[in-house]
Design an enzyme around this catalytic site. Sequence first.
Site, PDB file in Angstrom:
ATOM      1  N   GLU B 217       7.601  20.117  38.305  1.00 52.56           N
ATOM      2  CA  GLU B 217       6.893  20.388  37.047  1.00 52.56           C
ATOM      3  C   GLU B 217       7.954  19.756  36.349  1.00 52.56           C
ATOM      4  O   GLU B 217       8.817  20.512  36.098  1.00 52.56           O
ATOM      5  CB  GLU B 217       6.641  21.918  36.846  1.00 52.56           C
ATOM      6  CG  GLU B 217       5.825  22.126  35.365  1.00 52.56           C
ATOM      7  CD  GLU B 217       6.110  23.280  34.798  1.00 52.56           C
ATOM      8  OE1 GLU B 217       5.920  24.220  35.569  1.00 52.56           O
ATOM      9  OE2 GLU B 217       6.440  23.637  33.747  1.00 52.56           O
ATOM     10  N   CYS B 254       7.887  24.756  28.184  1.00 58.43           N
ATOM     11  CA  CYS B 254       7.454  23.599  28.887  1.00 58.43           C
ATOM     12  C   CYS B 254       5.953  23.120  28.395  1.00 58.43           C
ATOM     13  O   CYS B 254       5.495  22.039  28.380  1.00 58.43           O
ATOM     14  CB  CYS B 254       7.328  23.461  30.554  1.00 58.43           C
ATOM     15  SG  CYS B 254       6.424  25.084  31.001  1.00 58.43           S
TER      16      CYS B 254
END
Lengths: 481, 481
Positions: B217, B254
Amino acid sequence: MDTAVRAAHAARGALADRTVRSAFLRSAAELLEGAKDHLVEAADAETALGPVRLTGELARTCYQLRAFADIVDEGAFLDVVINHPDDTATPPIPDLRRYKVPLGVVAVYSASNFPFAFSVAGGDTASALAAGCPVVVKAHPDHPGLSELVAATLRRAAEQHDIPKGVVGLVHGFEAGVELVKHPLVSAAGFTGSVRGGRALFDAAAARPVPIPFHGELGSLNPVVITEAAAAERAEAIGTGLAGSMTLGVGQFCVKPGLVLAPTGAAGDRLLKSLTDAVSNTDAGVLLDHRMRDNFVAGVAERAELPDVDAPVTPGAGSEHTVSPGFLTVPAGRLAAEGEHDLLLEECFGPITVVARYEDDSEAGAVLSRLPGNLTATVHLSAEEAAGEGRGAELLAELTPLAGRVLVNGWPTGVAVAPAQHHGGPYPATTSTSTSVGGTAIERWLRPVAYQNAPEALLPAELRDENPLGLPRRFNGRLER
Amino acid sequence: MDTAVRAAHAARGALADRTVRSAFLRSAAELLEGAKDHLVEAADAETALGPVRLTGELARTCYQLRAFADIVDEGAFLDVVINHPDDTATPPIPDLRRYKVPLGVVAVYSASNFPFAFSVAGGDTASALAAGCPVVVKAHPDHPGLSELVAATLRRAAEQHDIPKGVVGLVHGFEAGVELVKHPLVSAAGFTGSVRGGRALFDAAAARPVPIPFHGELGSLNPVVITEAAAAERAEAIGTGLAGSMTLGVGQFCVKPGLVLAPTGAAGDRLLKSLTDAVSNTDAGVLLDHRMRDNFVAGVAERAELPDVDAPVTPGAGSEHTVSPGFLTVPAGRLAAEGEHDLLLEECFGPITVVARYEDDSEAGAVLSRLPGNLTATVHLSAEEAAGEGRGAELLAELTPLAGRVLVNGWPTGVAVAPAQHHGGPYPATTSTSTSVGGTAIERWLRPVAYQNAPEALLPAELRDENPLGLPRRFNGRLER
């Protein structure tokens, strides 16, 4: 190539409706069947695989298209999961609804050895279209004419459902294939072929500014273990069966048994005698192209001259176009540690297998532990071992890490199209954990999306509470059929 | 590193039993909760994230471990598919039984910003252990002490169930991290971090002699679209909500909204006024480390000096250790075509967002079409649009290709641990199609295996007809709960 990819990309909206997709796949099967005689003739002219095999392969291809149509209609592959808000969770769960959407244009690299089933209308194409992804197929140079015919047939099927014909693109040539995997509008790739070619394309897919999934089926040795008890029980049947499997289709199957662990001693000798008799009586055959024939002849020669390697039936060049089947033997101990005999642990495409004679279980185990990944691994057991006495379960557990499909008392050639099929395995058998045959092959071309707090009025029908499409799903934790 | 990987590899057999795995995960949650005060104190000392946030994050981490224990017990993740022989298929189907097996040792690369939930005992570790895979964690250098404490806690939990403590390895240092992904006994990797670091490891994973799955990720802009009607309806609420989301945790998420498409005109001006007021009243905060602070200050400065970019609230350096939040504005037209403003389409970690003011839907659409992949995409709609009038459904469809999670009238910060969660998205959000949060995260660490004609006596219990373990499965085509 760029034109084909752009046309495919532009056609993706026409595949959004699942009922259109399944009808398209069924029409494709029907039109291919309708053109059977013409297609089989064209295929035979380019591949020399013979009308019997090719007719069967076309039937398999149409069965596969219809199997994917059924999968599209059922909709379980969408993996619908719905969670209503839950304030007792840590952190609290909002309204979340997940399903899978198509990735986009899929590049399909055809195989030489299955001009129907692993080519333009093969499993990669069928599963990609089923997922809602247009395809651009890189035609295999061994059957370019057939590829054009099949692509035209698929496009006629598309037009019957108002899908732009660009939904199935076809490109020819090495350069086009190399560039295809780099095209920004290509979202994933499927490949069946050699380790060298597949790895080069895998590397290119990974090196893109935006890497894409590359599902490649490359090479496989497909080991077979024959227990002492199995050999004692039915040496002749196993020897004959092995001969049939390793020479089927002139040994041009990705699941050809390429390494056989057979016991030393009398039972093993009987097995080899049967294998010798059966292989000696098998006709020479035509390989798919001359490059393969050259590689086969060279590969056999290189292997045969290794120390302690014997050739009870020497495989090699037959007439100008043919090769004759054969097999080599080697003491298993030669394969138990790194050395020049490692060449025998690499696939040699064509009608050859290597029989490694083992002294005891630990020697056989030592060879197994050194194998690269495989599509299949097979064990032949005695009736008692199969019933649970002895090392049967242990052997199954030993073979499981090696392959994607583990067979008992059978032969790996023959790959059924079934929901439970897995045609893939640890690298180099496959470059991913996916399968290229069977119902779950569709998973390769999808990605999940979750919607958070989307109002019912805006949700795709697949994600609504009342389940208007009757999809199998996980609803607030509970699995619903 | 090599020692840790070998110890993990040696421990994999101890995870084979699913009941042991789920009990281990539950014990881990219990022991972490038992050590809460000590762990939160240690975490705060290294990260300055504060006891409130860290206590919540630890609770989330324990909830996640238990959620995976439940998933292990239920067993649906094994994806059992059983086909009895079917001679009516083309070709005929033999007895085939498929399920999923663990891949092997998983390398886990921890994130800086979630010292519990995306670190040693976080989602990658929990899902890998749930799948039956030992882990070797690369500790994040921003909380090495906490990493040791958590790893020790996990090992104590393992020992309670006679699992060798090597089942959770921990390594420190850049070099160890680079070498870890290349280790021949490592079978897969999970990563949460920057695009640069993640891509380097992804490339190394793909370049191995035997490539492995790399689930990374990396970065995400997390676009937010505010319709004209939504702004007209509740400009103030949206402006305040946006300020809360973009400054939460000092912008170190994020899923921080990094690009906001807001309409020009009076309603949009009101929205910006609220945003200005709320952000101005938000305190400066401490970033996780000085490198991040330097990158933030430099990133803001570089963006702020682009033509036509304004800073209603200037983000930047606060005191020696802190940064103050702020936001930039830019006419959306500047982002509609390639140019120097593309820098605004790259993530800037920290409490900053960019508000792009659009004139009309087509201008907003032009910006959206240029975005790289994202973890989330959000749209704020008016009540009427949410009820199905206007462009609501169209906007949802437009956002779907951009992200793995699409939100309506909410904020992307906050990622629930739920079966329907998807925390992943098109590259660079994720390097694969997988999720790192939610039930399906377990799928990353498994591969399917099919058994062909294996006698009942030798089959794993999971694949037997009578279903002694009561697993959900597909049995001869029919889905069984």
